[in-house]
Design a protein around this motif. Structure first.
Motif, PDB file in Angstrom:
ATOM      1  N   UNK A 122      -6.750 -16.627  -7.269  1.00  0.00           N
ATOM      2  CA  UNK A 122      -6.245 -15.156  -7.759  1.00  0.00           C
ATOM      3  C   UNK A 122      -6.997 -14.217  -7.230  1.00  0.00           C
ATOM      4  N   UNK A 123      -8.161 -14.245  -6.627  1.00  0.00           N
ATOM      5  CA  UNK A 123      -8.919 -13.253  -5.912  1.00  0.00           C
ATOM      6  C   UNK A 123      -8.242 -12.788  -4.324  1.00  0.00           C
ATOM      7  N   UNK A 124      -7.578 -14.003  -3.956  1.00  0.00           N
ATOM      8  CA  UNK A 124      -7.066 -13.654  -2.690  1.00  0.00           C
ATOM      9  C   UNK A 124      -5.625 -12.723  -2.854  1.00  0.00           C
ATOM     10  N   UNK A 125      -4.849 -13.609  -3.966  1.00  0.00           N
ATOM     11  CA  UNK A 125      -3.653 -12.446  -4.215  1.00  0.00           C
ATOM     12  C   UNK A 125      -3.887 -11.099  -4.460  1.00  0.00           C
ATOM     13  N   UNK A 126      -5.043 -10.821  -5.516  1.00  0.00           N
ATOM     14  CA  UNK A 126      -5.485  -9.437  -5.795  1.00  0.00           C
ATOM     15  C   UNK A 126      -5.753  -8.693  -4.622  1.00  0.00           C
ATOM     16  N   UNK A 127      -6.600  -9.086  -3.834  1.00  0.00           N
ATOM     17  CA  UNK A 127      -6.945  -8.477  -2.662  1.00  0.00           C
ATOM     18  C   UNK A 127      -5.755  -7.973  -1.625  1.00  0.00           C
ATOM     19  N   UNK A 128      -4.848  -9.256  -1.333  1.00  0.00           N
ATOM     20  CA  UNK A 128      -3.663  -9.135  -0.576  1.00  0.00           C
ATOM     21  C   UNK A 128      -2.570  -8.035  -1.004  1.00  0.00           C
ATOM     22  N   UNK A 129      -2.509  -7.948  -2.754  1.00  0.00           N
ATOM     23  CA  UNK A 129      -1.625  -7.064  -3.108  1.00  0.00           C
ATOM     24  C   UNK A 129      -2.370  -5.602  -3.614  1.00  0.00           C
ATOM     25  N   UNK A 130      -3.384  -5.454  -2.981  1.00  0.00           N
ATOM     26  CA  UNK A 130      -3.920  -4.005  -3.073  1.00  0.00           C
ATOM     27  C   UNK A 130      -4.542  -3.676  -4.290  1.00  0.00           C
ATOM     28  N   UNK A 131      -4.941  -4.791  -5.260  1.00  0.00           N
ATOM     29  CA  UNK A 131      -5.446  -4.480  -6.381  1.00  0.00           C
ATOM     30  C   UNK A 131      -7.163  -4.301  -6.417  1.00  0.00           C
ATOM     31  N   UNK A 132      -7.791  -3.404  -7.078  1.00  0.00           N
ATOM     32  CA  UNK A 132      -9.118  -3.172  -7.127  1.00  0.00           C
ATOM     33  C   UNK A 132      -9.797  -4.221  -7.406  1.00  0.00           C
ATOM     34  N   UNK A 133      -9.436  -5.340  -8.111  1.00  0.00           N
ATOM     35  CA  UNK A 133     -10.308  -6.626  -8.430  1.00  0.00           C
ATOM     36  C   UNK A 133      -9.331  -7.605  -9.145  1.00  0.00           C
ATOM     37  N   UNK A 134      -9.809  -8.925  -9.568  1.00  0.00           N
ATOM     38  CA  UNK A 134      -9.178  -9.738 -10.113  1.00  0.00           C
ATOM     39  C   UNK A 134      -8.590  -9.605 -11.570  1.00  0.00           C
ATOM     40  N   UNK A 152       0.762  -1.263   0.021  1.00  0.00           N
ATOM     41  CA  UNK A 152       0.145   0.137  -0.021  1.00  0.00           C
ATOM     42  C   UNK A 152       0.817   1.087   0.244  1.00  0.00           C
ATOM     43  N   UNK A 153       2.235   1.100  -0.005  1.00  0.00           N
ATOM     44  CA  UNK A 153       2.932   2.156  -0.189  1.00  0.00           C
ATOM     45  C   UNK A 153       3.036   3.092  -1.519  1.00  0.00           C
ATOM     46  N   UNK A 154       2.999   4.416  -1.341  1.00  0.00           N
ATOM     47  CA  UNK A 154       3.167   4.911  -2.400  1.00  0.00           C
ATOM     48  C   UNK A 154       4.203   6.090  -2.432  1.00  0.00           C
ATOM     49  N   UNK A 155       4.329   6.926  -3.556  1.00  0.00           N
ATOM     50  CA  UNK A 155       5.683   7.769  -3.715  1.00  0.00           C
ATOM     51  C   UNK A 155       5.281   8.909  -2.560  1.00  0.00           C
ATOM     52  N   UNK A 156       4.244   9.366  -2.366  1.00  0.00           N
ATOM     53  CA  UNK A 156       3.913  10.575  -1.429  1.00  0.00           C
ATOM     54  C   UNK A 156       4.225   9.864   0.130  1.00  0.00           C
ATOM     55  N   UNK A 157       4.022   8.800   0.452  1.00  0.00           N
ATOM     56  CA  UNK A 157       3.941   8.307   1.669  1.00  0.00           C
ATOM     57  C   UNK A 157       5.466   8.216   1.895  1.00  0.00           C
ATOM     58  N   UNK A 172       8.444   0.702  -6.956  1.00  0.00           N
ATOM     59  CA  UNK A 172       7.257   0.238  -6.147  1.00  0.00           C
ATOM     60  C   UNK A 172       6.341  -0.894  -6.828  1.00  0.00           C
ATOM     61  N   UNK A 173       6.087  -0.803  -8.204  1.00  0.00           N
ATOM     62  CA  UNK A 173       5.422  -1.616  -9.071  1.00  0.00           C
ATOM     63  C   UNK A 173       6.124  -2.715  -9.220  1.00  0.00           C
ATOM     64  N   UNK A 174       7.393  -2.711  -9.311  1.00  0.00           N
ATOM     65  CA  UNK A 174       8.413  -4.094  -9.566  1.00  0.00           C
ATOM     66  C   UNK A 174       8.227  -4.791  -8.238  1.00  0.00           C
ATOM     67  N   UNK A 175       8.169  -4.204  -7.074  1.00  0.00           N
ATOM     68  CA  UNK A 175       8.183  -4.720  -5.772  1.00  0.00           C
ATOM     69  C   UNK A 175       6.659  -5.598  -5.678  1.00  0.00           C
ATOM     70  N   UNK A 176       5.812  -4.689  -5.799  1.00  0.00           N
ATOM     71  CA  UNK A 176       4.363  -5.318  -5.953  1.00  0.00           C
ATOM     72  C   UNK A 176       4.437  -6.767  -6.746  1.00  0.00           C
ATOM     73  N   UNK A 177       5.004  -6.659  -7.945  1.00  0.00           N
ATOM     74  CA  UNK A 177       5.014  -7.921  -8.836  1.00  0.00           C
ATOM     75  C   UNK A 177       5.791  -8.847  -8.247  1.00  0.00           C
ATOM     76  N   UNK A 178       6.822  -8.685  -7.649  1.00  0.00           N
ATOM     77  CA  UNK A 178       7.555  -9.871  -6.987  1.00  0.00           C
ATOM     78  C   UNK A 178       6.960 -10.515  -5.864  1.00  0.00           C
TER      79      UNK A 178
END
Length: 281
Positions: A233-245, A180-185, A213-219
């Motif tokens: 995949x729904x669980x990974x999507x949620x855990x990785x802070x994606x809007x949906x699968x 959930x990290x972003x550049x501003x944080x 940050x995008x690469x870290x999320x992918x890894x």
């Protein structure tokens, strides 16, 4: 093709260099492999190979052919898409995998200059003579090759080239595991503005913070996908802070060219370290 991963032995280098990889094939065979976006940088050194790089847009390819020039060396990494390698000649290649920002402890040459060069080894080690590479490639024992490389890197270690701010930024990133990290944080945590943070990452790490940050999320997603036999995949999507699968699958395909299920079924793990899709003809 034989592939040997040798981990770092000297404790002072373990935080900076991930490991060495030695690729070797004396046969005329076609070998194709694919690796995925990662946060590390690789110094690749070749002996008597011609290397053709094709990097434009979503195309990210490298072809290794027979060559006449004795030594070539390239800096590769920070791929936004899967890196497709085709080996079409006998090969003797040595790779050094650096942890994020660690290359700055050994050289202050701008990343842009190194990425456009086929003599990166000489740029990093301007005082190293040709005899070092000759001895390195003549040595057939990979452990001894690794020891010789460690000795060279230890002699060249310059901690004053490394910014404390980038270490602080990486500590902030590593402390957050929820994607959930972003550049501003990060900028706020470091008490700098976003423009300063971008300059810091570009100069010290070679990649802007948003891409990093995008690469870290992918890894993190890739590790989750490859670690467990059954994953939802729904669980990974949620855990990785994606809007949906569907958003998760699209983003994954943009990075790999394949669906998560395809990558899971095709990917092999080399010595518990290197995740790649490998085919030998």
């Amino acid at each position: 093709m034989t592939t040997k991963i040798v981990k770092i032995n000297h404790p002072e280098l373990k935080d900076f260099i991930q490991y060495f990889i030695f690729f070797k094939s004396e046969k005329d065979e076609v070998i194709n492999y694919t690796t995925f976006p990662n946060t590390n940088l690789c110094l690749a050194i070749y002996k008597k190979n011609n290397v053709v790089l094709h990097r434009k847009g979503s195309i990210n390819q490298c072809t290794t052919l027979q060559g006449t020039q004795t030594y070539l060396s390239y800096l590769v990494g920070f791929h936004k898409t899967a890196f497709q390698m085709s080996v079409q000649a006998p090969i003797d290649e040595i790779c050094v995998l650096f942890h994020p920002s660690a290359l700055r402890l050994f050289t202050n040459v701008p990343y842009a200059e190194m990425q456009d060069s086929n003599e990166v080894f000489q740029m990093i080690f301007p005082n190293s003579d040709r005899c070092f590479l000759e001895a390195l490639f003549e040595e057939q024992d990979d452990q001894k090759r690794a020891s010789n490389l460690e000795f060279l890197f230890l002699k060249s270690l310059k901690k004053d080239l490394h910014s404390d701010k980038i270490k602080e930024a990486l500590d902030v990133i590593n402390s957050k595991k929820d994607n959930k990290l972003d550049v501003a944080t990060i900028a706020k945590a470091l008490a700098v503005n976003e423009s300063t943070l971008y300059r810091l990452f570009t100069s010290q790490l070679g990649q802007n913070p948003k891409s990093f940050l995008k690469t870290i999320r992918f890894r993190n997603v890739l590790e989750e996908l490859l670690t467990y036999q059954k994953v939802k995949l729904t669980g990974i999507a949620h855990q990785s802070n994606y809007a949906d699968q569907s958003h998760f699958i699209k983003d994954f395909k943009d990075s790999t060219g394949q669906t998560p299920t395809q990558v899971k079924n095709k990917t092999k793990i080399q010595q518990e370290e290197l995740a790649w899709i490998y085919t030998e003809k």
